[in-house]
Design a protein around this motif. Structure first.
Motif, PDB file in Angstrom:
ATOM      1  N   ILE A   1       8.908  52.997  49.837  1.00 35.98           N
ATOM      2  CA  ILE A   1       7.963  53.729  48.997  1.00 35.98           C
ATOM      3  C   ILE A   1       6.933  52.694  48.573  1.00 35.98           C
ATOM      4  CG2 ILE A   1       7.653  55.241  47.006  1.00 35.98           C
ATOM      5  CD1 ILE A   1      10.695  55.711  47.042  1.00 35.98           C
ATOM      6  N   SER A   2       5.704  52.851  49.017  1.00 34.79           N
ATOM      7  CA  SER A   2       4.711  51.782  48.863  1.00 34.79           C
ATOM      8  C   SER A   2       4.248  51.612  47.422  1.00 34.79           C
ATOM      9  CB  SER A   2       3.507  52.042  49.766  1.00 34.79           C
ATOM     10  OG  SER A   2       2.898  53.272  49.408  1.00 34.79           O
ATOM     11  N   SER A   3       4.168  52.707  46.688  1.00 30.00           N
ATOM     12  CA  SER A   3       3.729  52.657  45.296  1.00 30.00           C
ATOM     13  C   SER A   3       4.499  53.731  44.533  1.00 30.00           C
ATOM     14  CB  SER A   3       2.219  52.897  45.196  1.00 30.00           C
ATOM     15  OG  SER A   3       1.799  52.884  43.847  1.00 30.00           O
ATOM     16  N   LEU A   4       5.557  53.313  43.882  1.00 34.98           N
ATOM     17  CA  LEU A   4       6.496  54.247  43.259  1.00 34.98           C
ATOM     18  C   LEU A   4       5.821  55.118  42.202  1.00 34.98           C
ATOM     19  CD1 LEU A   4       9.591  54.799  43.448  1.00 34.98           C
ATOM     20  CD2 LEU A   4       9.834  53.306  41.448  1.00 34.98           C
ATOM     21  N   GLN A   5       6.093  56.408  42.265  1.00 37.20           N
ATOM     22  CA  GLN A   5       5.548  57.354  41.300  1.00 37.20           C
ATOM     23  C   GLN A   5       6.674  57.974  40.464  1.00 37.20           C
ATOM     24  OE1 GLN A   5       2.069  57.774  40.961  1.00 37.20           O
ATOM     25  NE2 GLN A   5       2.328  55.945  42.269  1.00 37.20           N
ATOM     26  N   PRO A   6       6.367  58.472  39.284  1.00 32.33           N
ATOM     27  CA  PRO A   6       7.430  59.047  38.430  1.00 32.33           C
ATOM     28  C   PRO A   6       8.241  60.142  39.124  1.00 32.33           C
ATOM     29  CG  PRO A   6       5.401  58.774  37.181  1.00 32.33           C
ATOM     30  CD  PRO A   6       5.064  58.465  38.608  1.00 32.33           C
ATOM     31  N   GLU A   7       7.578  60.922  39.953  1.00 33.84           N
ATOM     32  CA  GLU A   7       8.278  62.028  40.632  1.00 33.84           C
ATOM     33  C   GLU A   7       9.190  61.557  41.760  1.00 33.84           C
ATOM     34  OE1 GLU A   7       5.014  61.581  40.366  1.00 33.84           O
ATOM     35  OE2 GLU A   7       3.928  62.151  42.205  1.00 33.84           O
ATOM     36  N   ASP A   8       9.190  60.260  42.040  1.00 40.58           N
ATOM     37  CA  ASP A   8      10.056  59.713  43.086  1.00 40.58           C
ATOM     38  C   ASP A   8      11.446  59.387  42.560  1.00 40.58           C
ATOM     39  OD1 ASP A   8       7.278  57.787  44.434  1.00 40.58           O
ATOM     40  OD2 ASP A   8       7.836  59.892  44.730  1.00 40.58           O
ATOM     41  N   SER A   9      11.673  59.577  41.284  1.00 39.72           N
ATOM     42  CA  SER A   9      13.001  59.374  40.727  1.00 39.72           C
ATOM     43  C   SER A   9      13.967  60.377  41.345  1.00 39.72           C
ATOM     44  CB  SER A   9      12.949  59.561  39.204  1.00 39.72           C
ATOM     45  OG  SER A   9      14.233  59.408  38.642  1.00 39.72           O
ATOM     46  N   ALA A  10      14.953  59.877  42.080  1.00 36.27           N
ATOM     47  CA  ALA A  10      15.822  60.740  42.877  1.00 36.27           C
ATOM     48  C   ALA A  10      16.872  59.865  43.550  1.00 36.27           C
ATOM     49  CB  ALA A  10      15.015  61.485  43.949  1.00 36.27           C
ATOM     50  N   THR A  11      17.773  60.527  44.284  1.00 34.90           N
ATOM     51  CA  THR A  11      18.712  59.824  45.144  1.00 34.90           C
ATOM     52  C   THR A  11      18.288  60.036  46.585  1.00 34.90           C
ATOM     53  OG1 THR A  11      20.515  60.096  43.553  1.00 34.90           O
ATOM     54  CG2 THR A  11      21.119  59.549  45.808  1.00 34.90           C
TER      55      THR A  11
ATOM     56  N   THR B   1      12.128  49.306  48.642  1.00 35.90           N
ATOM     57  CA  THR B   1      12.698  49.363  49.989  1.00 35.90           C
ATOM     58  C   THR B   1      14.190  49.642  49.913  1.00 35.90           C
ATOM     59  OG1 THR B   1      11.037  47.836  50.886  1.00 35.90           O
ATOM     60  CG2 THR B   1      13.071  48.107  52.136  1.00 35.90           C
ATOM     61  N   ILE B   2      14.624  50.592  50.695  1.00 38.90           N
ATOM     62  CA  ILE B   2      16.044  50.962  50.807  1.00 38.90           C
ATOM     63  C   ILE B   2      16.454  50.732  52.253  1.00 38.90           C
ATOM     64  CG2 ILE B   2      17.690  52.866  50.649  1.00 38.90           C
ATOM     65  CD1 ILE B   2      15.714  54.163  48.602  1.00 38.90           C
ATOM     66  N   THR B   3      17.621  50.138  52.433  1.00 37.99           N
ATOM     67  CA  THR B   3      18.070  49.880  53.786  1.00 37.99           C
ATOM     68  C   THR B   3      19.280  50.742  54.146  1.00 37.99           C
ATOM     69  OG1 THR B   3      19.542  48.073  53.163  1.00 37.99           O
ATOM     70  CG2 THR B   3      17.258  47.504  53.597  1.00 37.99           C
ATOM     71  N   CYS B   4      19.420  50.982  55.430  1.00 42.60           N
ATOM     72  CA  CYS B   4      20.505  51.802  55.956  1.00 42.60           C
ATOM     73  C   CYS B   4      20.960  51.144  57.255  1.00 42.60           C
ATOM     74  CB  CYS B   4      19.998  53.213  56.210  1.00 42.60           C
ATOM     75  SG  CYS B   4      21.210  54.361  56.893  1.00 42.60           S
ATOM     76  N   ARG B   5      22.255  50.915  57.374  1.00 44.97           N
ATOM     77  CA  ARG B   5      22.797  50.275  58.566  1.00 44.97           C
ATOM     78  C   ARG B   5      23.850  51.175  59.196  1.00 44.97           C
ATOM     79  NH1 ARG B   5      24.067  44.020  58.511  1.00 44.97           N
ATOM     80  NH2 ARG B   5      21.826  44.095  58.928  1.00 44.97           N
ATOM     81  N   ALA B   6      23.742  51.353  60.503  1.00 45.23           N
ATOM     82  CA  ALA B   6      24.711  52.151  61.247  1.00 45.23           C
ATOM     83  C   ALA B   6      25.775  51.247  61.856  1.00 45.23           C
ATOM     84  CB  ALA B   6      24.002  52.938  62.342  1.00 45.23           C
ATOM     85  N   SER B   7      26.986  51.760  61.960  1.00 48.29           N
ATOM     86  CA  SER B   7      28.095  50.951  62.479  1.00 48.29           C
ATOM     87  C   SER B   7      28.010  50.759  63.990  1.00 48.29           C
ATOM     88  CB  SER B   7      29.433  51.603  62.114  1.00 48.29           C
ATOM     89  OG  SER B   7      29.525  52.910  62.673  1.00 48.29           O
ATOM     90  N   GLN B   8      27.156  51.549  64.636  1.00 51.56           N
ATOM     91  CA  GLN B   8      26.867  51.351  66.047  1.00 51.56           C
ATOM     92  C   GLN B   8      25.456  51.868  66.307  1.00 51.56           C
ATOM     93  OE1 GLN B   8      30.258  54.121  67.033  1.00 51.56           O
ATOM     94  NE2 GLN B   8      28.843  54.801  68.625  1.00 51.56           N
ATOM     95  N   GLY B   9      24.923  51.536  67.454  1.00 50.20           N
ATOM     96  CA  GLY B   9      23.549  51.901  67.737  1.00 50.20           C
ATOM     97  C   GLY B   9      23.316  53.409  67.775  1.00 50.20           C
TER      98      GLY B   9
END
Lengths: 106, 118
Positions: free
Chosen positions: A75-85, A20-28
């Motif tokens: 990403i529910s089940s990480l796969q090798p090809e998911d290696s990325a930014t 899980t990756i999170t992202c927060r915005a400074s305003q709505g």
């Protein structure tokens, strides 16, 4: 300008793990949030738009949620090809702004 | 098939100018906003400029406002970025991206590298 803050900046996980990756915005920003995947030396690729809609062709193990200021990419089940930014981007207002990125290593 | 092909990158001295082009194909170019997004070496993504379909409205990041000009020629299906007064911190790969509401940037070019150095 709307600031987008992603966390963590990097993570290491095993094949099959839930990530899980999170992202927060400074305003709505309502649901005007996109997620992109970028592999080294390549252009970003669109994964999710409007916070939770999967782009055509993207595997169903990717999902997004959230609205307002707080969003997640899972990403529910990480796969090798998911290696990325992974980057989030708000498109509620100009200028469009990106989060700082999360590097996912397998 | 949508294709975006950037050109015009290279080495330029500080204070110099450069014009990038992005040739588009595979879609009705004039119907879509287009953007330039850059990525400094080892860094994240920055949307530097966006232009609407007709070319009437433009937007810029503060970091390039007054120095960069985005434009388009819908008769040639081409997007441009005129970059003046270049600085070392403008060194980056520059991508053009197609904007499709409500999907945002659905297609990206392969990028072109700009290096600002003496």
């Amino acid at each position: 300008d709307i600031q987008m803050t992603q966390s963590p900046s990097s993570l290491s996980a095993s094949v099959g793990d839930r990530v899980t990756i999170t992202c927060r915005a400074s305003q709505g920003i309502s649901h005007y949030l996109a997620w992109f995947q970028q592999k080294p030396g390549k252009a970003p690729k669109s994964l999710i738009y409007l916070a939770s809609n999967l782009q055509t062709g993207v595997p169903s193990r990717f999902s997004g949620s959230g609205s307002g200021t707080d969003f997640t990419l899972t990403i529910s089940s990480l796969q090798p090809e998911d290696s990325a930014t992974y980057y989030c981007q708000q498109y509620h207002s100009h200028p469009r702004t990106f989060g700082g990125g999360t590097k996912v290593e397998i | 098939e949508v294709q975006l092909l950037e050109s015009g990158g290279g080495l330029v001295q500080p204070g110099g100018s450069l014009r990038l082009s992005c040739a588009a194909s595979g879609f009705t170019f004039s119907n879509y906003a287009m953007s330039w997004v850059r990525q400094a070496p080892g860094k994240g993504l920055e949307c530097v400029s966006l232009i609407d379909g007709p070319g009437d409205n433009t937007y810029y990041a503060d970091s390039v406002k007054g120095r960069f000009t985005i434009s388009r020629d819908n008769s040639k299906n081409t997007l441009y970025l005129q970059m003046n007064s270049l600085r070392a911190e403008d060194t980056a790969v520059y991508y053009c991206a197609k904007d499709r509401p409500p999907v945002a940037f659905d297609y990206w070019g392969q990028g072109t590298l700009i290096t600002v150095s003496s």
